[in-house]
Write a protein that holds these residues in place. Structure first.
Motif, PDB file in Angstrom:
ATOM      1  N   ARG A 232     -65.487 117.350 -56.721  1.00  0.00           N
ATOM      2  CA  ARG A 232     -65.943 117.648 -55.358  1.00  0.00           C
ATOM      3  C   ARG A 232     -67.441 117.411 -55.211  1.00  0.00           C
ATOM      4  NH1 ARG A 232     -62.096 121.764 -56.055  1.00  0.00           N
ATOM      5  NH2 ARG A 232     -63.574 123.484 -56.204  1.00  0.00           N
TER       6      ARG A 232
ATOM      7  N   SER B 178     -67.946 113.668 -54.927  1.00  0.00           N
ATOM      8  CA  SER B 178     -67.542 113.230 -53.595  1.00  0.00           C
ATOM      9  C   SER B 178     -68.595 113.608 -52.545  1.00  0.00           C
ATOM     10  CB  SER B 178     -66.165 113.842 -53.298  1.00  0.00           C
ATOM     11  OG  SER B 178     -65.997 114.052 -51.934  1.00  0.00           O
ATOM     12  N   LEU B 179     -69.126 114.818 -52.644  1.00  0.00           N
ATOM     13  CA  LEU B 179     -70.191 115.232 -51.729  1.00  0.00           C
ATOM     14  C   LEU B 179     -71.442 114.367 -51.918  1.00  0.00           C
ATOM     15  CD1 LEU B 179     -71.376 118.314 -50.216  1.00  0.00           C
ATOM     16  CD2 LEU B 179     -72.903 117.632 -52.031  1.00  0.00           C
TER      17      LEU B 179
ATOM     18  N   LYS C 179     -71.658 111.338 -52.757  1.00  0.00           N
ATOM     19  CA  LYS C 179     -71.501 110.050 -52.102  1.00  0.00           C
ATOM     20  C   LYS C 179     -71.525 110.199 -50.578  1.00  0.00           C
ATOM     21  CE  LYS C 179     -68.707 106.107 -51.261  1.00  0.00           C
ATOM     22  NZ  LYS C 179     -67.473 105.374 -51.375  1.00  0.00           N
ATOM     23  N   ARG C 180     -70.742 111.165 -50.090  1.00  0.00           N
ATOM     24  CA  ARG C 180     -70.601 111.354 -48.640  1.00  0.00           C
ATOM     25  C   ARG C 180     -71.941 111.650 -47.972  1.00  0.00           C
ATOM     26  NH1 ARG C 180     -67.371 115.363 -49.206  1.00  0.00           N
ATOM     27  NH2 ARG C 180     -68.583 117.110 -48.431  1.00  0.00           N
ATOM     28  N   ARG C 181     -72.785 112.447 -48.643  1.00  0.00           N
ATOM     29  CA  ARG C 181     -74.046 112.847 -48.028  1.00  0.00           C
ATOM     30  C   ARG C 181     -75.224 111.966 -48.444  1.00  0.00           C
ATOM     31  NH1 ARG C 181     -74.460 116.700 -44.701  1.00  0.00           N
ATOM     32  NH2 ARG C 181     -75.861 115.057 -44.092  1.00  0.00           N
ATOM     33  N   GLY C 182     -74.981 110.968 -49.298  1.00  0.00           N
ATOM     34  CA  GLY C 182     -76.065 110.041 -49.623  1.00  0.00           C
ATOM     35  C   GLY C 182     -76.979 110.513 -50.740  1.00  0.00           C
TER      36      GLY C 182
ATOM     37  N   PHE D 242     -74.730 106.980 -55.271  1.00  0.00           N
ATOM     38  CA  PHE D 242     -73.667 105.983 -55.085  1.00  0.00           C
ATOM     39  C   PHE D 242     -73.421 105.264 -56.408  1.00  0.00           C
ATOM     40  CE2 PHE D 242     -76.250 105.592 -51.016  1.00  0.00           C
ATOM     41  CZ  PHE D 242     -75.456 106.456 -50.283  1.00  0.00           C
TER      42      PHE D 242
ATOM     43  N   ARG E 273     -73.506 120.456 -41.742  1.00  0.00           N
ATOM     44  CA  ARG E 273     -73.995 119.209 -42.349  1.00  0.00           C
ATOM     45  C   ARG E 273     -75.275 119.460 -43.151  1.00  0.00           C
ATOM     46  NH1 ARG E 273     -72.115 116.066 -37.536  1.00  0.00           N
ATOM     47  NH2 ARG E 273     -74.106 116.429 -36.504  1.00  0.00           N
TER      48      ARG E 273
ATOM     49  N   GLU F 197     -74.694 121.249 -46.472  1.00  0.00           N
ATOM     50  CA  GLU F 197     -74.249 120.294 -47.499  1.00  0.00           C
ATOM     51  C   GLU F 197     -75.400 119.448 -48.037  1.00  0.00           C
ATOM     52  OE1 GLU F 197     -69.609 119.080 -46.952  1.00  0.00           O
ATOM     53  OE2 GLU F 197     -71.124 117.736 -46.117  1.00  0.00           O
TER      54      GLU F 197
END
Ligand SMILES: [Zn+2]
Length: 445
Positions: A10, A13-14, A16-19, A22, A395, A398
């Motif tokens: 998790r 994944s976070l 990557k999702r939040r930048g 990568f 947002r 996170e």
């Protein structure tokens, strides 16, 4: 540990999702164990490096900074022992093409013998005898790819410090004891990389080499061991998740007399992310011998000559950033809803505050922009007018942003705004004029 593994999944994944992080070259399927830092990740890592540099170089009179090149004369690695000693014995499976460390506990039997069994495909007698494999990346300098042109990507930043030790000593007019600090990339062709950014083939180090008179090395070793632990706790990492691990004689590197790791309790277990090493006079003696240049120190008080001992503090910038992310990661329930929050120490949070107009009318966007434009002269702040205020808060939770500033109807009337604290969720009204000072006070470390 399925639960622990899930936490790591998790977090990845976070990230990557939040930048934050990568996978390198992702559109081509990715490059194994190489990672890129996105907009939030580069801010986080820069803040960590900047804080390290400030504590090592700016706040101390006895440490100087250096930025040595990644490519060095190949003789450096002969002298340092990396060319001969920086190797792992490896075995290959001729069946499935996997490569293992020869001491991999999963291998049954002796590699090279008919009884040896591959831990991946289970084939018997297909494992090669152990072969030495150097962990340094090799390339060629100049147009001709020949043995004389071989250079290496440095496997540690420390050697750049040793070969410049006399240059720094003379140009800075330091006296022993003194140190040289450096932040920079290093490369190791690891065979078993993994665990996200924990073990990677390209990584950044924050290293400080402290040159001392032989006989005082033990006392400096203790000093730096304590200093480094204090610094990490000051970074906001929970002390109960940190511990020292002393190297056993089997674990000691070829250059070390005594060494401690600082370990963090990751979801995948206790792992090292920083080390304090007593490297004795090994490196400087080897370089003096190999280069033929005197690397002795002449003590001006006693006129004694000696080769200094070196106490090294060696931290991985990527590993420290990973520790900070793992330690900050929390899943919790707020008013019946799940929230994910990164509780970064405010001083190293990528974004310090986010500015939200409650609605996009009645003068709120204009006032919000004015506040945002003023604040970003001082801090890295973020403007967000998209979606419900609850979504905007989540947002930023996170992203680990410590403060949320909301401009509402009352702001237009009396010039105050609400400031929401990421951790306590308390909201206070603050005069918009005093916001920069209010934040600066809370971000001071
Ligand atoms: Zn196999």
């Amino acid at each position: 540990m399925p639960e622990a593994a899930n936490v790591m999944d998790r977090l990845v994944s976070l990230a990557k999702r939040r930048g934050f992080v990568f996978q390198s070259s992702e559109i081509y399927g990715g490059l194994g164990s190489v990672w890129d830092y996105g907009p939030l990740g580069v801010e986080l890592k820069n803040n960590i490096k900047e804080r390290w540099w400030r504590s090592m170089v700016h706040e101390r009179e006895d440490i100087e900074g250096l930025d040595a090149a990644i490519l060095m004369h190949p003789k450096v690695w002969e002298a340092s022992g990396h060319l001969a000693g920086f190797t792992d014995p490896l075995v290959d499976c001729r069946q499935c093409k996997n490569r293992f460390r020869a001491d991999d506990p999963r291998i049954k039997g002796s590699p090279g013998q008919p009884d040896a069994q591959c831990p991946v495909c289970g084939s018997k007698g297909m494992l090669t005898a152990p072969r030495m494999f150097n962990l340094m990346f090799k390339t060629f300098m100049g147009p001709v790819e020949e043995a004389a042109a071989v250079v290496y990507l440095r496997p540690e930043t420390a050697q750049g410090i040793y070969v410049n030790y006399v240059n720094v000593l003379q140009s800075s007019r330091q006296k022993i004891p003194f140190g040289i600090a450096q932040v920079g990339k290093a490369f190791r062709n690891e065979i078993t990389p993994g665990n996200f950014t924990f073990r990677t083939r390209e990584f950044e180090q924050m290293e400080m080499q402290f040159f001392v008179k032989p006989g005082t090395d033990q006392q400096w070793f203790e000093f730096w061991r304590e200093e480094r632990m204090k610094w990490l706790v000051g970074l906001g990492i929970r002390a109960e998740r940190l511990r020292f691990h002393q190297h056993t004689p089997q674990e000691l590197a070829h250059y070390a007399k005594e060494a401690y790791d600082i370990q963090y309790e990751f979801p995948f277990g206790w792992q090292e992310f920083e080390g304090i090493h007593n490297r004795t006079d090994f490196d400087l003696s080897r370089h003096q011998e190999a280069s033929g240049k005197k690397l002795e120190y002449l003590d001006p008080a006693t006129t004694e000559r000696f080769i200094p001992y070196v106490v090294e503090t060696s931290a991985g910038a990527d590993r420290t950033a990973l520790v900070v992310m793992v330690d900050a990661y929390h899943e919790e329930e707020v008013a019946g809803e799940k929230r994910v929050v990164l509780r970064f120490h405010p001083a190293i949070a990528p974004l310090k505050a986010a500015v939200f107009p409650l609605v996009n009318k009645d003068g709120m966007p204009e006032l919000s922009r004015r506040i945002f434009d003023d604040l970003r002269k001082h801090q890295k702040v973020f403007y967000d007018d998209g979606g419900s205020i609850g979504r905007r808060y989540r947002r930023q939770d996170e992203a680990g942003t410590p403060f949320g500033i909301t401009i509402d109807g009352q702001s237009i009337q009396d010039g105050t705004v609400t400031v929401r604290d990421r951790d306590t969720l308390l909201q206070v009204r603050v005069a918009a004029d005093g916001l920069a000072g209010y934040l600066a006070e809370r971000l001071r470390s």
